[in-house]
Design a protein around this motif. Structure first.
Motif, PDB file in Angstrom:
ATOM      1  N   SER A 161       0.846  -1.199   0.000  1.00  0.00           N
ATOM      2  CA  SER A 161       0.000   0.000   0.000  1.00  0.00           C
ATOM      3  C   SER A 161       0.883   1.252   0.000  1.00  0.00           C
ATOM      4  CB  SER A 161      -0.892   0.002   1.247  1.00  0.00           C
ATOM      5  OG  SER A 161      -0.216   0.580   2.332  1.00  0.00           O
ATOM      6  N   GLU A 217       1.199   3.143   2.188  1.00  0.00           N
ATOM      7  CA  GLU A 217       1.695   3.315   3.557  1.00  0.00           C
ATOM      8  C   GLU A 217       2.840   2.359   3.891  1.00  0.00           C
ATOM      9  OE1 GLU A 217      -1.688   4.513   6.437  1.00  0.00           O
ATOM     10  OE2 GLU A 217      -2.578   3.222   4.952  1.00  0.00           O
ATOM     11  N   HIS A 248      -0.433  -1.491   7.211  1.00  0.00           N
ATOM     12  CA  HIS A 248      -1.484  -0.488   7.039  1.00  0.00           C
ATOM     13  C   HIS A 248      -2.047  -0.577   5.627  1.00  0.00           C
ATOM     14  CE1 HIS A 248       0.251   0.741  10.719  1.00  0.00           C
ATOM     15  NE2 HIS A 248       1.280   1.375  10.193  1.00  0.00           N
ATOM     16  N   GLY A 249      -3.276  -0.136   5.483  1.00  0.00           N
ATOM     17  CA  GLY A 249      -3.897  -0.172   4.156  1.00  0.00           C
ATOM     18  C   GLY A 249      -4.153  -1.611   3.718  1.00  0.00           C
ATOM     19  N   TYR A 277     -12.594  -1.191   7.552  1.00  0.00           N
ATOM     20  CA  TYR A 277     -11.826  -0.641   6.426  1.00  0.00           C
ATOM     21  C   TYR A 277     -12.714   0.161   5.470  1.00  0.00           C
ATOM     22  CZ  TYR A 277      -8.008  -0.476   3.084  1.00  0.00           C
ATOM     23  OH  TYR A 277      -7.006  -0.052   2.266  1.00  0.00           O
ATOM     24  N   GLY A 307      -8.621   3.156   3.120  1.00  0.00           N
ATOM     25  CA  GLY A 307      -7.203   3.547   3.066  1.00  0.00           C
ATOM     26  C   GLY A 307      -6.852   4.491   4.187  1.00  0.00           C
ATOM     27  N   TYR A 340      -6.399   7.372  -5.635  1.00  0.00           N
ATOM     28  CA  TYR A 340      -6.129   6.447  -4.523  1.00  0.00           C
ATOM     29  C   TYR A 340      -7.204   5.393  -4.334  1.00  0.00           C
ATOM     30  CZ  TYR A 340      -2.326   9.497  -3.406  1.00  0.00           C
ATOM     31  OH  TYR A 340      -1.166  10.212  -3.487  1.00  0.00           O
TER      32      TYR A 340
END
Ligand SMILES: Nc1ncnc2c1ncn2[C@@H]1O[C@H](COP(=O)(O)OP(=O)(O)OP(=O)(O)O)[C@@H](O)[C@H]1O
Ligand SMILES: [Mg+2]
Length: 316
Positions: free
Chosen positions: A15, A17, A65-66, A97, A151, A176
């Motif tokens: 991701s 992140e 993350h993500g 999420y 996200g 995104y």
């Protein structure tokens, strides 16, 4: 209780992140190592499944993350691999999420959420972007806040003061994700409330207040030292701080989360607490909110990590 001696920290991921996750994972791994726990770190790649079966750890500590770390995918894989892990199960991750889903579930339990609409990119193409943008601005009023419907790290997020700005914010947002969440902009004090369960049930830690120097808690404000001031505990009146903690516990339970979570919210000047989103794998870097809350609670970060991993191991 059996000893905990082998933990696998999962960090990195594909991701946007990635870098934040690597740094968070390093912090968790180093903290556990200081307690003499043997810790390995791994990323989510083609070597992972082989490693989980040939050399299974007692517990996995996902610090991803993500997607796919927070959307449930990695935890689904851990479930089928039979390896216990720290944190929420896949179904709960999916609920948290998807921000519009999380908002609906948390609102149904009596917590305020920003009014908003979630619309896919295709709707703007098929229905006429100009028309739709104008309708949204008229229905929700200005100012607005635009962000991807899932996200983190504020990627693709923007504040919007006019219908024209809404169009360009949407274009950026669609870089995104396929669906944009357009919300009324909530003004007030931004706080994050971490919840941790080390055996006595979910407990809300002291709220941490976020004051970005430019007023917006964007990516740079998050990860550039000195760009944001934090107050742990937050400078909230006692009853308001309690309401913020209550909202985080409600979100944790409404979404069916487990072990740890961090709920982001804005407290309006009236004291009304407005839920923004809940995170199943909060950042664990030095400048992250979860470790700050742990410290503000007078707890030791390494010991909290060990207890979380230990509890996960006992589920195995
Ligand atoms: N409706 C809103 N009104 C005002 N500000 C908002 C709103 N929604 C989000 N924000 C701001 O944008 C930031 C990012 O939003 P949010 O927490 O939903 O997303 P995120 O990118 O998933 O964050 P994280 O990295 O914390 O998971 C928030 O920290 C807050 O400063
Ligand atoms: Mg957030």
């Amino acid at each position: 209780m059996a000893d905990l001696d082998r933990v696998l920290v999962l960090a990195g991921g594909l991701s946007p992140e990635h870098e934040v996750s690597v740094r968070s994972g390093r912090r968790v791994a180093e903290s556990l190592r200081r307690l003499d726990i043997e810790v390995q770190t791994a990323d989510v790649d083609s070597a992972l499944l082989g490693r989980l079966s040939s050399d299974p750890p007692q517990a996995v500590f996902p610090v991803l993350h993500g997607a796919p770390g927070e959307d449930g995918v990695v935890r689904e894989v851990l479930e089928v691999s039979g390896v216990p892990y720290v944190g929420a199960r896949p179904d709960a991750c999916r609920r948290a999420y998807a921000k519009p889903v999380a908002k609906a579930l948390v609102e149904a339990r009596g917590v305020a959420v920003p009014r908003g609409v979630a619309l896919p990119k295709a709707a703007f193409r098929d229905l006429g972007a100009r028309e739709l943008v104008d309708r949204i601005a008229a229905a929700l009023g200005l100012p607005l806040f635009v962000k991807p419907d899932q996200g983190g790290s504020a990627f693709g997020a923007a504040t919007v003061d006019s219908a024209d700005a809404l169009s360009s914010a949407l274009v950026n947002c669609f870089a995104y994700g396929d669906t944009a969440l357009v919300e009324e902009r909530i003004a007030g004090t931004e706080v994050a409330v971490s919840v941790v369960d080390t055996g006595d049930g979910p407990t809300a830690l002291p709220p941490v207040e976020i004051v970005p120097d430019g007023g917006v808690y964007d990516y740079a404000a998050r990860y550039t030292a000195g760009r944001t001031e934090f107050f742990a505990p937050a400078r909230l009146e006692g009853a308001v701080a309690e309401a913020a903690k209550e909202a985080a516990l409600t979100a944790h339970s409404a979404l069916g989360l487990r072990d740890l979570s961090r709920t982001d919210m804005i407290v309006e000047d009236s004291g009304r607490v407005v839920f923004l989103e809940a995170n199943v794998a909060p950042g664990m870097m030095e400048t992250s909110l979860f470790p700050m809350a742990v410290e503000a609670a007078g707890m030791d970060f390494a010991i909290v990590c060990r207890e979380l991993a230990h509890r996960a191991a006992l589920r195995g």
